[in-house]
Structures are given as C-alpha cells and as structure tokens.
Design a protein around this motif. Structure first.
Motif, PDB file in Angstrom:
ATOM      1  N   LEU A  47      12.215  -0.594   1.250  1.00 40.71           N
ATOM      2  CA  LEU A  47      11.471  -0.026   0.137  1.00 40.71           C
ATOM      3  C   LEU A  47      12.162   1.222  -0.401  1.00 40.71           C
ATOM      4  N   PRO A  48      11.886   1.593  -1.658  1.00 37.89           N
ATOM      5  CA  PRO A  48      12.301   2.917  -2.120  1.00 37.89           C
ATOM      6  C   PRO A  48      11.550   4.002  -1.329  1.00 37.89           C
ATOM      7  N   SER A  49      11.907   5.242  -1.558  1.00 38.12           N
ATOM      8  CA  SER A  49      11.222   6.341  -0.867  1.00 38.12           C
ATOM      9  C   SER A  49       9.760   6.408  -1.316  1.00 38.12           C
ATOM     10  N   PRO A  50       8.895   7.016  -0.512  1.00 37.05           N
ATOM     11  CA  PRO A  50       7.497   7.155  -0.935  1.00 37.05           C
ATOM     12  C   PRO A  50       7.341   7.799  -2.302  1.00 37.05           C
ATOM     13  N   ALA A  51       8.142   8.832  -2.590  1.00 35.43           N
ATOM     14  CA  ALA A  51       8.036   9.487  -3.895  1.00 35.43           C
ATOM     15  C   ALA A  51       8.428   8.533  -5.020  1.00 35.43           C
ATOM     16  N   GLN A  52       9.479   7.758  -4.794  1.00 36.25           N
ATOM     17  CA  GLN A  52       9.904   6.796  -5.819  1.00 36.25           C
ATOM     18  C   GLN A  52       8.837   5.720  -6.029  1.00 36.25           C
ATOM     19  N   ARG A  53       8.206   5.297  -4.961  1.00 31.27           N
ATOM     20  CA  ARG A  53       7.161   4.283  -5.088  1.00 31.27           C
ATOM     21  C   ARG A  53       5.987   4.815  -5.906  1.00 31.27           C
ATOM     22  N   ARG A  54       5.618   6.050  -5.655  1.00 27.36           N
ATOM     23  CA  ARG A  54       4.494   6.629  -6.399  1.00 27.36           C
ATOM     24  C   ARG A  54       4.837   6.798  -7.874  1.00 27.36           C
ATOM     25  N   ARG A  55       6.059   7.193  -8.161  1.00 26.69           N
ATOM     26  CA  ARG A  55       6.461   7.326  -9.567  1.00 26.69           C
ATOM     27  C   ARG A  55       6.466   5.968 -10.256  1.00 26.69           C
ATOM     28  N   ALA A  56       6.908   4.928  -9.545  1.00 21.91           N
ATOM     29  CA  ALA A  56       6.920   3.586 -10.128  1.00 21.91           C
ATOM     30  C   ALA A  56       5.505   3.103 -10.437  1.00 21.91           C
ATOM     31  N   VAL A  57       4.562   3.379  -9.547  1.00 20.14           N
ATOM     32  CA  VAL A  57       3.173   2.994  -9.786  1.00 20.14           C
ATOM     33  C   VAL A  57       2.610   3.756 -10.982  1.00 20.14           C
ATOM     34  N   ALA A  58       2.914   5.038 -11.071  1.00 18.28           N
ATOM     35  CA  ALA A  58       2.415   5.837 -12.197  1.00 18.28           C
ATOM     36  C   ALA A  58       2.973   5.328 -13.518  1.00 18.28           C
ATOM     37  N   ARG A  59       4.261   4.961 -13.546  1.00 21.15           N
ATOM     38  CA  ARG A  59       4.854   4.410 -14.775  1.00 21.15           C
ATOM     39  C   ARG A  59       4.191   3.095 -15.157  1.00 21.15           C
ATOM     40  N   HIS A  72       0.845  -1.186   0.000  1.00 23.94           N
ATOM     41  CA  HIS A  72       0.000   0.000   0.000  1.00 23.94           C
ATOM     42  C   HIS A  72       0.884   1.240   0.000  1.00 23.94           C
ATOM     43  N   LEU A  73       0.538   2.216  -0.832  1.00 21.38           N
ATOM     44  CA  LEU A  73       1.398   3.390  -0.974  1.00 21.38           C
ATOM     45  C   LEU A  73       1.450   4.242   0.287  1.00 21.38           C
ATOM     46  N   ASP A  74       0.339   4.331   1.000  1.00 22.76           N
ATOM     47  CA  ASP A  74       0.307   5.179   2.192  1.00 22.76           C
ATOM     48  C   ASP A  74       0.779   4.454   3.439  1.00 22.76           C
TER      49      ASP A  74
END
Length: 449
Positions: free
Chosen positions: A381-393, A342-344
C-alpha cells in the motif's frame, strides 16, 4: 504458532465468492461465512433473498460477467435472477470455493484482538475462530430503508417494502400504489399492472432518467462502454442526446424531470414501464402529502383510494457485526482506500461497499484481486498519509459529480475497473523498491480442528 495467511470472508454472494477465489488464487487460505444455505447471496431466491420472480439483470451480461468466468454465449443479454444464481453457483464450484464456505453461519461479531493482534470472528451460534485479516462482503441490500419521516396520517390498507415482494399475486384485484423510481419500483409497478384493480399508481418526488435495455439495437450499457474513454461530462452529453432521440424525456410520460444528469444519479433501466404508462396501465403521481384512511393524498391535493402501498425506497448500509469505532455512525460514509482498505487498519478490507454507475460483478472481482494481492504479500500500500489524501481527492470529485447522495461510496464503473489493476501494478513497484512493508500475518495460536 503459525505464520500462514488466513482470511475470513463475510458473505458468499458475488463479492464474497470473488474474494474467496482471488485469495485461493493468491495462495491465501480463505474461510467464507454465509448466512444462507447456498452460494449466490441475494441472487439465490429464497427466504433470505429479496429476488422476485420477474427479476432480471438490468445490466447486460457482457458488462456484468466476471472477467475470469464469462457467461454462456447462448444466454440472453439480460439473464433472469435464477440464471444469475446458477452462474454464481457454477463459479463457486469451478474455482473450488464451495468447500471453504460455512453455510448457515451468520456472523455475530468481528473484533481485532488488541493492537496488531488477530481478528476474532464469532458466529451467532457461538463458534469462534481467529484470522489474520477479514474481507467484509455482506452486501448492502438487506436492510430495507423506509420513508423517514413517514408521511403523516393513518393508512388502513397494507404497507410493504419492496424487499418483501416475490410475485404479483399479492396485488390481484387490489388498488396498488408503488412509491419510488428505481429499478425495483418499475419492475413491481409493471408486474402489478397486469393483475391489479385499475391502473397502478407510481409516486415519486424526484425523477430519474429511464433507459431502455436496448438503444439502437444494442444493449444500452454497451453504448456507455463505447464512450468510456471520454470525460464523464462529455459522455453525459452524448448519452443524454441519444436517450432523448430514442425515447424522449421522462416528463413526456408524466413523470417528474430527472433531478440530475445521466451518469450522476443512477438511471432506471426498463423496457416495459414506458409502455405501461403510455397504455394507461400505470399512472404517475407526485410525492405523497399524507395518508388518509383508505386513501393517499398527493402533493397538490389529488387523492386516490389505495389498498396496498409498496415502498420501493431502497436499502440502508448495515454492518452490524463490526464495532462502531471501525465503521462510524454511518457506514455509507466509511472512508476506504480505493473503496477496499480501511484507512486505520488495512487488514480489514471490503468488497462491494460501493455504488457503481454500472454492474457490480466486475467491480467486486477487481476489488477482490487487489485485496488478495495485499494479503498474499505481493502488493504494498501507499503510506497512510498518501492513502488519506487519495480518499480525500476521490471524495471531492465524487461530491462534485454526485452531490451529497452517498458520495463516499460512488464509483464510475469504467474508470474504477481500469484503475484497480493500475493500482495493483503500482503496489508491486512500491514493494520492489522496498518503499512500504507488505501485509504481514499476525502470529496466533492454531485453532483446534
């Protein structure tokens, strides 16, 4: 007070069993909550399972088995549901998961106690326990999806969802219509064609590719595995050419043309439906226009008398025990890093909340190992920002390939199974560099025994 890692796993089907094993292998205490009275989930035929008497794997055993527990060599390439259920039960026994399963324990709610506090799992009987993390592995083939909106008009016969189908006797000497083009629709239409009154009607608005279980003497999905190194567009061109040479096009059998390319929309795997179509025991029909008493009117105005309609229209993703602020209005659109975290709040993980181009078991096994590495403190895990970018990609790529049909859940089997071990290795490297904190268990009061 305790700092031991303790994880609740919701479900003891293939995903839950894989999670239980992986957590135990990583030294993490796991407690599995299972609605039924045995391991195996939907494969364990009974009141809670939609598995029907004729159900077999539609992916070959070599592409379906857990990497850690190969299926017996003497088994057929496409084992029955009962064989798969026995395989899962053996898996649970072999790896010591069974003593950690709480059977007949449907979960009513899973809640986090404040910011960073423990998770509280409450069963429908009112039992409550607290955990450092949760793995949701409840599957997504439990909540039948009915046509919405329903066709206009009234129908005086019997309507049922494929979820309720068990064996063909329900169709004996009745005029049967099956709606859908998925694996269950084809299986049910073939089963019914042996006992029904007249040919079974098969209705669909959209077409799919129909892949036989064997191509050129080998399980069909072995061909896909052999092409895995190619980009998916190249794989698609090669596989579609092979399929066309082997069995022709769905249109050649009176079925609608596929609405997307192979490896985009999920194909239907069946050796028998084309045989029954060519022998007139199953007849194709277009989509339904309206219901009219004891008849069904199809697009174009044709109509047929029908006694039973089987809606083989799939399932909705349902996670009723989690609050809406965690899963949103539509769990099918829930963004997850690597379809696991989960992202959050990555102390909430998922195994099996995906739609694969291939089998499910190797995927949930890889997901379970990734989650277990995190919860054991061996992966960062990667940082929260990196995780969100990975999901968007990932979502952009999935939408380009699959369109708007569950793009958030879609994964390419071969690419995904290869990617998760790489991610585990990358997370260990991040941990060694101290770039990101690993999972830290919450402090909680011990639950009385």
């Amino acid at each position: 007070m305790s700092s031991a890692r303790r994880v609740a796993v919701i479900g003891a089907g293939p995903a839950g069993l894989a999670a239980g094993k992986a957590l135990r292998d990583a030294g993490v205490e796991a407690v599995l909550y299972e609605r039924g009275d045995r391991p195996g989930g939907l494969w364990a035929r009974g009141d809670l399972s939609p598995a029907y008497a004729s159900l077999h794997l539609n992916t070959s055993k070599g592409r379906t088995e857990f990497a850690d527990f190969p299926m017996p060599r003497q088994w057929p390439d496409y084992p029955s549901a009962d064989m798969v259920a026995a395989y899962l039960a053996d898996y649970a026994e072999r790896f010591g998961v069974v003593p950690h399963i709480r059977f007949n324990s449907p979960v009513a709610s899973v809640r986090r106690d404040g910011t960073g506090g423990p998770w509280t799992v409450t069963t429908e009987s009112g039992d409550t326990e607290r955990y450092d993390a949760v793995v949701v592995a409840n599957g997504h083939n439990r909540d039948p999806r009915w046509p919405d909106p329903a066709p206009p008009g009234d129908f005086t016969g019997v309507q049922m969802h494929a979820h309720s189908y068990r064996d063909a006797e329900v169709f004996r000497d009745r005029r049967v219509l099956v709606v859908g083009m998925g694996n269950s629709a084809m299986d049910i239409a073939v089963d019914a064609s042996h006992v029904a009154r007249g040919p079974v009607l098969l209705s669909a608005r959209r077409g799919v590719h129909i892949v036989p279980k064997y191509l050129f003497g080998r399980p069909a999905d072995a061909t896909g595995g052999a092409l895995a190194a190619l980009p998916w567009r190249a794989r698609q061109r090669v596989a579609e050419t092979m399929l066309r040479l082997a069995v022709g096009r769905p249109q050649d059998y009176g079925l609608p043309a596929p609405s997307g390319g192979l490896f985009q929309n999920h194909p239907t795997i069946s050796d028998t439906i084309l045989h029954r179509l060519t022998h007139g025991e199953v007849e194709p029909r277009p989509g339904i226009d309206r219901l009219d008493g004891d008849a069904v009117v199809f697009a174009g105005g044709t109509n047929d008398p029908v006694d039973v309609i089987v809606w083989a229209t799939g399932y909705r993703v349902s996670i009723p025990f989690l609050p809406r602020d965690l899963v949103g209005d539509d769990p099918e659109r829930l963004p997850l890093f690597k379809r696991v975290f989960h992202l959050d709040d990555p102390s909430l993980a998922f195994a099996g909340l995906m739609q694969s181009t291939g089998a499910a078991l190797p995927i949930v096994e890889a997901q379970a190992k990734l989650a277990a590495a995190y919860f054991s403190g061996a992966y960062a895990l990667p940082s929260p920002a990196q995780r969100r970018r990975a999901v968007a990609r990932a979502l952009r790529a999935a939408t380009a390939r699959w369109g708007d049909r569950r793009p958030m859940m879609r994964v390419d089997f071969d690419q995904y199974v290869a990617d998760l071990p790489r991610e585990t290795k990358a997370g260990r490297a991040r941990l060694a560099r101290g770039a990101a904190p690993p999972f830290t268990p919450t402090h909680r009061e011990e639950t009385p025994a």
